[in-house]
Design a protein around this motif. Structure first.
Motif, PDB file in Angstrom:
ATOM      1  N   GLU A  87      -6.405 -10.982  -3.528  1.00  0.00           N
ATOM      2  CA  GLU A  87      -6.834  -9.901  -2.651  1.00  0.00           C
ATOM      3  C   GLU A  87      -6.073  -9.952  -1.334  1.00  0.00           C
ATOM      4  O   GLU A  87      -5.693  -8.907  -0.768  1.00  0.00           O
ATOM      5  CB  GLU A  87      -8.342  -9.994  -2.397  1.00  0.00           C
ATOM      6  CG  GLU A  87      -8.896  -8.848  -1.556  1.00  0.00           C
ATOM      7  CD  GLU A  87      -8.706  -7.486  -2.198  1.00  0.00           C
ATOM      8  OE1 GLU A  87      -8.536  -6.501  -1.452  1.00  0.00           O
ATOM      9  OE2 GLU A  87      -8.724  -7.399  -3.454  1.00  0.00           O
ATOM     10  N   ARG A  88      -5.821 -11.160  -0.819  1.00  0.00           N
ATOM     11  CA  ARG A  88      -5.029 -11.310   0.409  1.00  0.00           C
ATOM     12  C   ARG A  88      -3.577 -10.900   0.178  1.00  0.00           C
ATOM     13  O   ARG A  88      -2.936 -10.334   1.071  1.00  0.00           O
ATOM     14  CB  ARG A  88      -5.103 -12.750   0.924  1.00  0.00           C
ATOM     15  CG  ARG A  88      -6.437 -13.085   1.591  1.00  0.00           C
ATOM     16  CD  ARG A  88      -6.483 -14.550   2.035  1.00  0.00           C
ATOM     17  NE  ARG A  88      -5.460 -14.885   3.007  1.00  0.00           N
ATOM     18  CZ  ARG A  88      -5.549 -14.631   4.323  1.00  0.00           C
ATOM     19  NH1 ARG A  88      -6.621 -14.029   4.816  1.00  0.00           N
ATOM     20  NH2 ARG A  88      -4.582 -14.991   5.134  1.00  0.00           N
ATOM     21  N   VAL A  89      -3.057 -11.182  -0.999  1.00  0.00           N
ATOM     22  CA  VAL A  89      -1.688 -10.756  -1.311  1.00  0.00           C
ATOM     23  C   VAL A  89      -1.600  -9.234  -1.278  1.00  0.00           C
ATOM     24  O   VAL A  89      -0.682  -8.651  -0.671  1.00  0.00           O
ATOM     25  CB  VAL A  89      -1.243 -11.284  -2.690  1.00  0.00           C
ATOM     26  CG1 VAL A  89       0.154 -10.749  -3.029  1.00  0.00           C
ATOM     27  CG2 VAL A  89      -1.245 -12.805  -2.716  1.00  0.00           C
ATOM     28  N   LYS A  90      -2.564  -8.581  -1.932  1.00  0.00           N
ATOM     29  CA  LYS A  90      -2.577  -7.121  -1.971  1.00  0.00           C
ATOM     30  C   LYS A  90      -2.707  -6.537  -0.570  1.00  0.00           C
ATOM     31  O   LYS A  90      -2.016  -5.577  -0.201  1.00  0.00           O
ATOM     32  CB  LYS A  90      -3.711  -6.650  -2.873  1.00  0.00           C
ATOM     33  CG  LYS A  90      -3.741  -5.148  -3.111  1.00  0.00           C
ATOM     34  CD  LYS A  90      -4.629  -4.771  -4.283  1.00  0.00           C
ATOM     35  CE  LYS A  90      -6.071  -5.148  -4.046  1.00  0.00           C
ATOM     36  NZ  LYS A  90      -6.948  -4.628  -5.130  1.00  0.00           N
ATOM     37  N   GLN A  91      -3.593  -7.129   0.208  1.00  0.00           N
ATOM     38  CA  GLN A  91      -3.779  -6.659   1.581  1.00  0.00           C
ATOM     39  C   GLN A  91      -2.511  -6.832   2.407  1.00  0.00           C
ATOM     40  O   GLN A  91      -2.171  -5.985   3.240  1.00  0.00           O
ATOM     41  CB  GLN A  91      -4.948  -7.424   2.225  1.00  0.00           C
ATOM     42  CG  GLN A  91      -5.368  -6.879   3.582  1.00  0.00           C
ATOM     43  CD  GLN A  91      -6.487  -7.694   4.204  1.00  0.00           C
ATOM     44  OE1 GLN A  91      -7.068  -8.576   3.569  1.00  0.00           O
ATOM     45  NE2 GLN A  91      -6.801  -7.423   5.456  1.00  0.00           N
ATOM     46  N   SER A  92      -1.805  -7.935   2.178  1.00  0.00           N
ATOM     47  CA  SER A  92      -0.563  -8.178   2.929  1.00  0.00           C
ATOM     48  C   SER A  92       0.501  -7.138   2.579  1.00  0.00           C
ATOM     49  O   SER A  92       1.291  -6.731   3.439  1.00  0.00           O
ATOM     50  CB  SER A  92      -0.047  -9.595   2.673  1.00  0.00           C
ATOM     51  OG  SER A  92       0.466  -9.733   1.371  1.00  0.00           O
ATOM     52  N   ILE A  93       0.521  -6.692   1.320  1.00  0.00           N
ATOM     53  CA  ILE A  93       1.491  -5.663   0.905  1.00  0.00           C
ATOM     54  C   ILE A  93       1.228  -4.363   1.656  1.00  0.00           C
ATOM     55  O   ILE A  93       2.136  -3.768   2.247  1.00  0.00           O
ATOM     56  CB  ILE A  93       1.422  -5.430  -0.616  1.00  0.00           C
ATOM     57  CG1 ILE A  93       1.882  -6.673  -1.381  1.00  0.00           C
ATOM     58  CG2 ILE A  93       2.282  -4.224  -1.011  1.00  0.00           C
ATOM     59  CD1 ILE A  93       1.634  -6.594  -2.880  1.00  0.00           C
ATOM     60  N   TYR A  94      -0.030  -3.908   1.614  1.00  0.00           N
ATOM     61  CA  TYR A  94      -0.370  -2.640   2.258  1.00  0.00           C
ATOM     62  C   TYR A  94      -0.134  -2.696   3.768  1.00  0.00           C
ATOM     63  O   TYR A  94       0.381  -1.742   4.364  1.00  0.00           O
ATOM     64  CB  TYR A  94      -1.837  -2.292   1.984  1.00  0.00           C
ATOM     65  CG  TYR A  94      -2.141  -1.978   0.533  1.00  0.00           C
ATOM     66  CD1 TYR A  94      -1.223  -1.302  -0.261  1.00  0.00           C
ATOM     67  CD2 TYR A  94      -3.350  -2.356  -0.033  1.00  0.00           C
ATOM     68  CE1 TYR A  94      -1.505  -1.016  -1.590  1.00  0.00           C
ATOM     69  CE2 TYR A  94      -3.649  -2.071  -1.365  1.00  0.00           C
ATOM     70  CZ  TYR A  94      -2.716  -1.405  -2.140  1.00  0.00           C
ATOM     71  OH  TYR A  94      -2.988  -1.113  -3.437  1.00  0.00           O
ATOM     72  N   THR A  95      -0.513  -3.806   4.391  1.00  0.00           N
ATOM     73  CA  THR A  95      -0.356  -3.933   5.843  1.00  0.00           C
ATOM     74  C   THR A  95       1.112  -3.964   6.225  1.00  0.00           C
ATOM     75  O   THR A  95       1.532  -3.322   7.203  1.00  0.00           O
ATOM     76  CB  THR A  95      -1.057  -5.211   6.342  1.00  0.00           C
ATOM     77  OG1 THR A  95      -2.419  -5.202   5.921  1.00  0.00           O
ATOM     78  CG2 THR A  95      -1.013  -5.288   7.862  1.00  0.00           C
ATOM     79  N   ALA A  96       1.924  -4.705   5.465  1.00  0.00           N
ATOM     80  CA  ALA A  96       3.359  -4.792   5.767  1.00  0.00           C
ATOM     81  C   ALA A  96       4.034  -3.434   5.628  1.00  0.00           C
ATOM     82  O   ALA A  96       4.870  -3.055   6.464  1.00  0.00           O
ATOM     83  CB  ALA A  96       4.018  -5.814   4.844  1.00  0.00           C
ATOM     84  N   ILE A  97       3.693  -2.686   4.577  1.00  0.00           N
ATOM     85  CA  ILE A  97       4.282  -1.355   4.392  1.00  0.00           C
ATOM     86  C   ILE A  97       3.889  -0.433   5.540  1.00  0.00           C
ATOM     87  O   ILE A  97       4.715   0.331   6.063  1.00  0.00           O
ATOM     88  CB  ILE A  97       3.861  -0.759   3.035  1.00  0.00           C
ATOM     89  CG1 ILE A  97       4.516  -1.542   1.880  1.00  0.00           C
ATOM     90  CG2 ILE A  97       4.239   0.716   2.945  1.00  0.00           C
ATOM     91  CD1 ILE A  97       4.047  -1.127   0.505  1.00  0.00           C
ATOM     92  N   LYS A  98       2.623  -0.493   5.961  1.00  0.00           N
ATOM     93  CA  LYS A  98       2.158   0.363   7.059  1.00  0.00           C
ATOM     94  C   LYS A  98       2.903   0.055   8.346  1.00  0.00           C
ATOM     95  O   LYS A  98       3.415   0.966   9.015  1.00  0.00           O
ATOM     96  CB  LYS A  98       0.656   0.168   7.246  1.00  0.00           C
ATOM     97  CG  LYS A  98       0.060   1.019   8.371  1.00  0.00           C
ATOM     98  CD  LYS A  98      -1.454   0.870   8.425  1.00  0.00           C
ATOM     99  CE  LYS A  98      -1.869  -0.530   8.859  1.00  0.00           C
ATOM    100  NZ  LYS A  98      -3.347  -0.658   9.004  1.00  0.00           N
ATOM    101  N   TYR A  99       2.995  -1.225   8.698  1.00  0.00           N
ATOM    102  CA  TYR A  99       3.670  -1.601   9.942  1.00  0.00           C
ATOM    103  C   TYR A  99       5.163  -1.249   9.887  1.00  0.00           C
ATOM    104  O   TYR A  99       5.721  -0.710  10.846  1.00  0.00           O
ATOM    105  CB  TYR A  99       3.517  -3.102  10.200  1.00  0.00           C
ATOM    106  CG  TYR A  99       2.135  -3.544  10.619  1.00  0.00           C
ATOM    107  CD1 TYR A  99       1.087  -2.650  10.766  1.00  0.00           C
ATOM    108  CD2 TYR A  99       1.863  -4.889  10.865  1.00  0.00           C
ATOM    109  CE1 TYR A  99      -0.184  -3.061  11.138  1.00  0.00           C
ATOM    110  CE2 TYR A  99       0.591  -5.323  11.245  1.00  0.00           C
ATOM    111  CZ  TYR A  99      -0.419  -4.404  11.376  1.00  0.00           C
ATOM    112  OH  TYR A  99      -1.667  -4.823  11.746  1.00  0.00           O
ATOM    113  N   ALA A 100       5.800  -1.572   8.766  1.00  0.00           N
ATOM    114  CA  ALA A 100       7.241  -1.335   8.651  1.00  0.00           C
ATOM    115  C   ALA A 100       7.563   0.158   8.641  1.00  0.00           C
ATOM    116  O   ALA A 100       8.584   0.583   9.198  1.00  0.00           O
ATOM    117  CB  ALA A 100       7.783  -2.005   7.388  1.00  0.00           C
ATOM    118  N   SER A 101       6.711   0.960   8.027  1.00  0.00           N
ATOM    119  CA  SER A 101       6.945   2.410   7.995  1.00  0.00           C
ATOM    120  C   SER A 101       6.874   3.012   9.387  1.00  0.00           C
ATOM    121  O   SER A 101       7.650   3.914   9.742  1.00  0.00           O
ATOM    122  CB  SER A 101       5.917   3.095   7.082  1.00  0.00           C
ATOM    123  OG  SER A 101       6.068   2.684   5.746  1.00  0.00           O
TER     124      SER A 101
END
Length: 461
Positions: A312-326
């Motif tokens: 669940e933390r891995v999945k959350q890290s993906i979404y958060t990283a994409i949001k910040y990088a975008s």
């Protein structure tokens, strides 16, 4: 500086953790990118625009050798992150020792080959006409320092894998600041020309190596290796190779891209057109520093939590990283669409009494570079998904999808496009190849990442 434990990668809130990891990485990449940018501005103003083109010709060769260190670093650091996450410190130590030995063995060998084939490689990468003499000077001197750069790039990823991004940031800042100071001293004060630019770069690599060595010998590092850890382990080498091959393949394709671009553009507009691409290439390195910083910060978080089975933390890290990088990629896009003329002008000398050839080159660059820059960066807001998606598979040790997604943009789309479109559209076809490749690669990466999240990271399954 507060000591950071690798265990925090598995316990702190993802948003806070990503900022803690990404901000130092972004600052480090920013300083390194500024180094490349300001170095090019110094060279363009104090030596000439052809000198920028000469450095652009040399970069793919020296960067490919240095990328061996980055590939070994990222491949091994994925193992180290997962080993620390699962509590297997001995495997982490053995991996680090193998990384050092392998980096030295391969990069020294590549430098020897690079120097032996110097008169073939420089023209092959577009170093023709008046570009060749300057490129040969720069290439020869910089190549001596490339093994140290490779060790720095390898060591930097290991520092991040330990959960110590601030030290990794400092390691990136030191050579950049040193290089810029030495650029001023060697080029402007001592008037050493291309020799000065090359020695300043090489000295910067040595400064970085000195700091990396200090970190691992001091108590700041958790990885204290002995002689036995340098003995090669085939299972570890195999895993380093399979994961590191992703990074190496990406750099190999990048080098091929430089080769093709420099030659295609030389045929379309001579040395001046190569200088246009050199300026745009510097902006490609510089403009996305915060996106690359988020990606670098994301890697150890995803790897550690995947190794600890905290999906669940891995999945959350993906979404958060994409949001910040975008978000940051969109800001970059706006800046480059509004100020391309001013950015181009920074690289060109405004001295009085410039030679006629230099004046003609500068005028050509000012006419062509701004519109080209707008086209090249047209798809910038969507690249975050592409970068984070490929980085995820690499972080969790899935080498084949990581390799394929890494090669998607440049290998599967961009290279075919630049071989086809310029023959139809000329110069316009070259620049349009960039956003088209970005859009296609993002679509493919998004599809595979979505499938991975649904099937592998769904905690309900």
């Amino acid at each position: 500086m507060a000591k950071v434990s690798a265990d925090q990668l598995g316990t702190e809130p993802i948003g806070k953790l990503l900022i803690k990891q990404a901000v130092p990485a972004s600052i480090g990449i920013l300083v390194m990118s500024l180094n490349v940018l300001v170095d090019s501005i110094f060279v363009g103003n104090w030596i000439g625009s052809i000198a920028i083109a000469a450095i652009n010709v040399v970069l793919p060769v020296s960067f490919f050798i240095a990328a061996l260190g980055m590939a070994i670093g990222i491949g091994g650091s994925s193992i180290i992150s997962r080993a620390l996450g699962s509590g297997d410190k001995q495997k982490a130590l053995k991996t680090f020792g193998n990384q050092i030995a392998l980096t030295l063995l391969l990069t020294v060998g590549m430098v020897v080959l690079g120097l032996y084939f110097i008169d073939f490689l420089i023209p092959a990468f577009g170093g023709k006409g008046s570009i060749f003499p300057m490129a040969k000077i720069y290439y020869t001197i910089v190549l001596y320092g490339v093994p140290f750069l490779a060790l720095c790039m390898m060591g930097n990823t290991v520092i991040r894998a330990e959960g110590k991004p601030k030290f990794a940031m400092i390691a990136m800042i030191i050579p950049s600041v040193g290089n810029l100071f030495l650029d001023y001293l060697f080029i402007y004060v001592f008037d050493w020309g291309m020799h000065g630019a090359a020695w300043a770069t090489t000295a910067g690599y040595l400064l970085c190596f000195g700091y990396i060595l200090y970190f691992f010998l001091s108590r700041n590092s958790e990885l204290k290796i002995g002689l036995s850890h340098f003995v090669f382990s085939m299972p570890i080498l195999s895993e380093i190779g399979s994961l590191g091959f992703v990074t190496l393949s990406r750099q190999a394709v990048t080098s091929v891209t430089y080769l093709l671009m420099n030659n295609i553009l030389f045929n379309l507009g001579g040395e001046a057109m190569v200088a246009v691409y050199a300026i745009i290439g510097r902006m490609l390195m510089f403009a996305f520093f915060p996106v690359f910083g988020v990606t670098q910060g994301f890697l150890p978080i995803a790897g550690f939590n995947y190794g600890a089975a905290k999906y669940e933390r891995v999945k959350q890290s993906i979404y958060t990283a994409i949001k910040y990088a975008s978000l940051v990629a969109t800001l970059v896009f706006v800046g480059l669409m509004v100020f391309p003329d001013a950015i181009t002008g920074l690289f060109l000398s405004n001295k009085d009494n410039l030679p006629a050839e230099e004046l003609a080159t500068n005028a050509f660059v000012m006419e062509h570079a701004p519109n080209a820059m707008r086209m090249v960066f047209a798809a910038s807001p969507i690249i975050a998904l592409q970068l984070i998606g490929a980085a995820y598979f690499q972080a969790v040790g899935k080498a084949i999808p990581a390799l394929l997604l890494t090669l998607t943009r440049q290998g599967f789309f961009f290279i075919p496009l630049i071989l086809i479109l310029p023959s139809i559209l000329g110069e316009l076809g070259v620049w349009l190849s960039f956003p088209i490749a970005d859009v296609l690669a993002t679509i493919v990466t998004g599809f595979y990442l979505r499938q991975e999240i649904k099937t592998k990271l769904n905690p309900a399954l």
